[in-house]
Write a protein that holds these residues in place. Structure first.
Motif, PDB file in Angstrom:
ATOM      1  N   LYS A 176       0.811  -1.044  -0.118  1.00  0.00           N
ATOM      2  CA  LYS A 176       0.088   0.143  -0.072  1.00  0.00           C
ATOM      3  C   LYS A 176       0.701   1.297   0.022  1.00  0.00           C
ATOM      4  CE  LYS A 176      -3.578  -0.162   2.962  1.00  0.00           C
ATOM      5  NZ  LYS A 176      -4.100  -0.784   4.087  1.00  0.00           N
ATOM      6  N   LYS A 197      -0.226   8.825  -1.512  1.00  0.00           N
ATOM      7  CA  LYS A 197      -1.379   8.862  -2.137  1.00  0.00           C
ATOM      8  C   LYS A 197      -1.587  10.249  -2.788  1.00  0.00           C
ATOM      9  CE  LYS A 197      -3.883   5.297   0.282  1.00  0.00           C
ATOM     10  NZ  LYS A 197      -4.874   4.898   1.229  1.00  0.00           N
ATOM     11  N   ILE A 225      -8.587  11.437   3.506  1.00  0.00           N
ATOM     12  CA  ILE A 225      -7.714  10.344   3.154  1.00  0.00           C
ATOM     13  C   ILE A 225      -7.777   9.633   4.764  1.00  0.00           C
ATOM     14  CG2 ILE A 225      -5.821   9.127   2.437  1.00  0.00           C
ATOM     15  CD1 ILE A 225      -5.430  11.342   0.383  1.00  0.00           C
ATOM     16  N   ASP A 258     -10.968   8.578   0.303  1.00  0.00           N
ATOM     17  CA  ASP A 258     -10.317   7.410   0.294  1.00  0.00           C
ATOM     18  C   ASP A 258     -10.387   6.586   1.689  1.00  0.00           C
ATOM     19  OD1 ASP A 258      -8.174   5.251   0.359  1.00  0.00           O
ATOM     20  OD2 ASP A 258      -6.742   6.655  -0.639  1.00  0.00           O
ATOM     21  N   SER A 315      -9.498   1.564  -0.743  1.00  0.00           N
ATOM     22  CA  SER A 315      -8.072   1.327  -0.958  1.00  0.00           C
ATOM     23  C   SER A 315      -7.374   0.315   0.237  1.00  0.00           C
ATOM     24  CB  SER A 315      -7.263   2.282  -0.870  1.00  0.00           C
ATOM     25  OG  SER A 315      -7.327   3.226   0.133  1.00  0.00           O
TER      26      SER A 315
END
Length: 184
Positions: free
Chosen positions: A8, A14, A59, A94, A133
């Motif tokens: 990740k 990101k 996020i 996200d 995600s």
């Protein structure tokens, strides 16, 4: 390093992928001496440019307590949604959240009720996009489906609970992909 070991990106990585270089500005920044258990650090919020257009983003950082939602995390998300609506700015969230933080008890469940209500309030007023995600459970799975568009990346999950709970409750061994992966 933990995020990379799981294949990740970090939250900051990101941002580099999503936003035009140098345009993202964090909002509602928590105090550096704040105890991370309080939740504000589990959610990064701000605004930047995507292909020259302003976009608000929230996020979740699963590197901190699995991105679980505390009362303060929920309030931060709600305030950011309201801010995006006031600015008539598209909102991207996200999701990489284990859902309600059990340490906050039923209050963290109630904050999800408030998040759901806020998503409903902004629906049709500004575009909302959810990216899944990571492993999203409970409210972390329910809330994204209320937005206009949901994108799941490979390796993400959307389910009521996780494989460990299923294993304890039923003895069944399931993978996140089998429970609620992107292909499912």
């Amino acid at each position: 390093a933990g995020q990379h070991a799981r294949g990740k990106l970090t939250v900051r990585e990101k941002l580099d992928v999503l936003f035009d270089p140098g345009t993202f500005e964090e909002s509602m920044v928590p105090s550096p001496d704040l105890d991370p258990r309080h939740g504000e650090r589990r959610l990064l919020t701000g605004q930047g440019q995507m292909h020259g257009r302003p976009v608000a983003a929230a996020i979740f950082d699963s590197a901190i307590a699995a991105g679980s939602v505390t009362i303060s995390t929920g309030r931060k998300l709600i305030a950011h949604m309201q801010q995006a609506e006031a600015q008539r700015c598209p909102l991207l969230i996200d999701w990489d959240s284990g859902g309600a933080d059990i340490n906050d008890g039923v209050a963290s469940l109630d904050i999800f009720r408030q998040i759901f209500t806020q998503i409903n309030e902004i629906s049709g007023r500004i575009p909302t996009l959810s990216i899944l995600s990571g492993l999203n459970a409970g409210g972390g799975a329910y809330a994204p489906v209320m937005t206009d568009t949901v994108i799941m990346i490979d390796g993400s999950m959307m389910a009521v609970t996780g494989p460990a709970v299923i294993r304890v409750a039923t003895g069944e061994m399931v993978t996140p992909d089998e429970m609620g992966g992107a292909q499912l």
